[in-house]
Design an enzyme around this catalytic site. Structure first.
Site, PDB file in Angstrom:
ATOM      1  N   LYS A 103      21.830  31.582   9.240  1.00  0.00           N
ATOM      2  CA  LYS A 103      21.567  30.016   9.960  1.00  0.00           C
ATOM      3  C   LYS A 103      21.736  28.778   9.261  1.00  0.00           C
ATOM      4  CE  LYS A 103      17.634  32.538  12.235  1.00  0.00           C
ATOM      5  NZ  LYS A 103      16.169  32.283  12.760  1.00  0.00           N
TER       6      LYS A 103
ATOM      7  N   TYR B 154      17.974  31.876  22.605  1.00  0.00           N
ATOM      8  CA  TYR B 154      16.507  32.017  22.170  1.00  0.00           C
ATOM      9  C   TYR B 154      15.576  31.795  23.840  1.00  0.00           C
ATOM     10  CZ  TYR B 154      17.119  31.905  17.426  1.00  0.00           C
ATOM     11  OH  TYR B 154      17.470  32.249  15.884  1.00  0.00           O
TER      12      TYR B 154
ATOM     13  N   PHE C 166       7.480  25.802  19.659  1.00  0.00           N
ATOM     14  CA  PHE C 166       8.643  25.250  18.516  1.00  0.00           C
ATOM     15  C   PHE C 166      10.063  25.310  19.329  1.00  0.00           C
ATOM     16  CE2 PHE C 166       7.734  29.913  18.032  1.00  0.00           C
ATOM     17  CZ  PHE C 166       8.848  30.493  18.174  1.00  0.00           C
TER      18      PHE C 166
ATOM     19  N   ASN D 257      14.758  30.187   8.536  1.00  0.00           N
ATOM     20  CA  ASN D 257      14.448  31.247   7.499  1.00  0.00           C
ATOM     21  C   ASN D 257      15.890  31.998   7.576  1.00  0.00           C
ATOM     22  OD1 ASN D 257      14.726  31.989  10.301  1.00  0.00           O
ATOM     23  ND2 ASN D 257      12.697  33.203  10.448  1.00  0.00           N
TER      24      ASN D 257
ATOM     25  N   HIS E 277      19.199  35.628  11.325  1.00  0.00           N
ATOM     26  CA  HIS E 277      18.728  36.241  12.380  1.00  0.00           C
ATOM     27  C   HIS E 277      18.899  37.806  12.447  1.00  0.00           C
ATOM     28  CE1 HIS E 277      17.811  37.283  16.581  1.00  0.00           C
ATOM     29  NE2 HIS E 277      18.998  37.755  16.631  1.00  0.00           N
TER      30      HIS E 277
ATOM     31  N   GLU F 117      23.064  40.142  22.381  1.00  0.00           N
ATOM     32  CA  GLU F 117      23.335  39.144  21.399  1.00  0.00           C
ATOM     33  C   GLU F 117      24.607  39.214  20.883  1.00  0.00           C
ATOM     34  OE1 GLU F 117      18.631  38.708  20.057  1.00  0.00           O
ATOM     35  OE2 GLU F 117      20.223  39.451  18.684  1.00  0.00           O
TER      36      GLU F 117
HETATM   37  P1  IDP Z   1      12.412  36.711  14.186  1.00  0.00           P
HETATM   38  O1  IDP Z   1      13.614  35.776  14.090  1.00  0.00           O
HETATM   39  O2  IDP Z   1      11.739  37.283  12.788  1.00  0.00           O
HETATM   40  O3  IDP Z   1      12.995  37.664  15.200  1.00  0.00           O
HETATM   41  P2  IDP Z   1      11.077  35.503  16.505  1.00  0.00           P
HETATM   42  O4  IDP Z   1       9.495  35.551  16.609  1.00  0.00           O
HETATM   43  O5  IDP Z   1      12.093  36.072  17.176  1.00  0.00           O
HETATM   44  O6  IDP Z   1      11.297  35.659  14.749  1.00  0.00           O
HETATM   45  O7  IDP Z   1      11.369  33.930  16.326  1.00  0.00           O
HETATM   46  C1  IDP Z   1      12.801  33.383  16.382  1.00  0.00           C
HETATM   47  C2  IDP Z   1      12.952  32.138  15.559  1.00  0.00           C
HETATM   48  O8  IDP Z   1      12.173  31.093  15.633  1.00  0.00           O
HETATM   49  C3  IDP Z   1      12.534  32.485  14.248  1.00  0.00           C
HETATM   50  O9  IDP Z   1      13.453  33.375  13.239  1.00  0.00           O
HETATM   51  C4  IDP Z   1      12.412  31.048  13.556  1.00  0.00           C
HETATM   52  O10 IDP Z   1      13.514  30.523  12.947  1.00  0.00           O
HETATM   53  C5  IDP Z   1      11.790  30.458  14.729  1.00  0.00           C
HETATM   54  N1  IDP Z   1      10.031  30.725  14.718  1.00  0.00           N
HETATM   55  C6  IDP Z   1       9.551  31.600  14.823  1.00  0.00           C
HETATM   56  N2  IDP Z   1       8.128  31.420  14.791  1.00  0.00           N
HETATM   57  C7  IDP Z   1       7.996  30.045  14.573  1.00  0.00           C
HETATM   58  C8  IDP Z   1       6.946  29.041  14.463  1.00  0.00           C
HETATM   59  O11 IDP Z   1       5.868  29.668  14.368  1.00  0.00           O
HETATM   60  N3  IDP Z   1       7.591  27.764  14.143  1.00  0.00           N
HETATM   61  C9  IDP Z   1       8.789  27.296  14.018  1.00  0.00           C
HETATM   62  N4  IDP Z   1       9.628  28.084  14.091  1.00  0.00           N
HETATM   63  C10 IDP Z   1       9.407  29.431  14.544  1.00  0.00           C
HETATM   64 MG    MG Z   2      13.351  37.458  17.289  1.00  0.00          MG
END
Ligand code: IDP
Ligand code: MG
Length: 139
Positions: free
Chosen positions: A11, A51, A59, A114, A117, A128
């Site tokens: 990312k 997404y 968010f 984070n 992905h 994807e």
């Molecule tokens: P993942 O990437 O671990 O599968 P997902 O729940 O699919 O997590 O969420 C996609 C992306 O959205 C996350 O990797 C993160 O960048 C962002 N995200 C998820 N939850 C939050 C949140 O509570 N606040 C802000 N960003 C979030």
């Molecule tokens: Mg996810």
């Protein structure tokens, strides 16, 4: 049967901090082979599509802004049990909950920024990968 393909992105936060190399090294050491790879920047429309499942989440707007804020590295990775093993390698979405030794523990800044992905299912890995790579870009 578990599939052998997953899709990943390094990312914008991790790219900006010069962590492409260390993250790819962890991916290689964990036994994943690179089937396809590109250095690119997503458009707003591409990020919204990617997404789309999160479009109702609070968010979503910030996530799209973040994911389009700079270049990413997109890749298709190959390994037995790829989706599950890669999710283990990257760790929990929230880096404060990620296990030691995971990519997010080492490189993520926050629950949004984070670092990486990883696809959450074989079906989504196919979808994807298809959003980013043609047949002729896979080796
Ligand atoms: P993942 O990437 O671990 O599968 P997902 O729940 O699919 O997590 O969420 C996609 C992306 O959205 C996350 O990797 C993160 O960048 C962002 N995200 C998820 N939850 C939050 C949140 O509570 N606040 C802000 N960003 C979030
Ligand atoms: Mg996810």
């Amino acid at each position: 049967m578990a599939g052998n393909i997953t899709f990943t992105m390094i990312k914008p936060d991790a790219v900006a901090k010069n962590n492409i190399g260390p993250i790819l090294s962890m991916i290689n050491k964990a036994g994943f082979k690179i089937k396809a790879m590109k250095y690119t920047q997503m458009s707003k429309a591409q990020a919204e599509t990617f997404y789309g499942v999160h479009s109702e989440r609070p968010f979503f707007g910030e996530l799209v802004q973040f994911m389009t804020s700079g270049p990413i590295v997109a890749a298709i990775l190959e390994k037995d049990n790829a989706v599950e093993d890669f999710r283990k390698l990257i760790g929990a979405t929230d880096p404060s909950k990620a296990d030691e030794g995971t990519i997010r523990k080492a490189f993520a800044e926050s629950i949004q920024n984070n670092a990486v992905h990883g696809s959450d299912s074989d079906e989504n890995a196919q979808i994807e990968g298809g959003l980013h790579f043609s047949f002729y870009e896979r080796f």
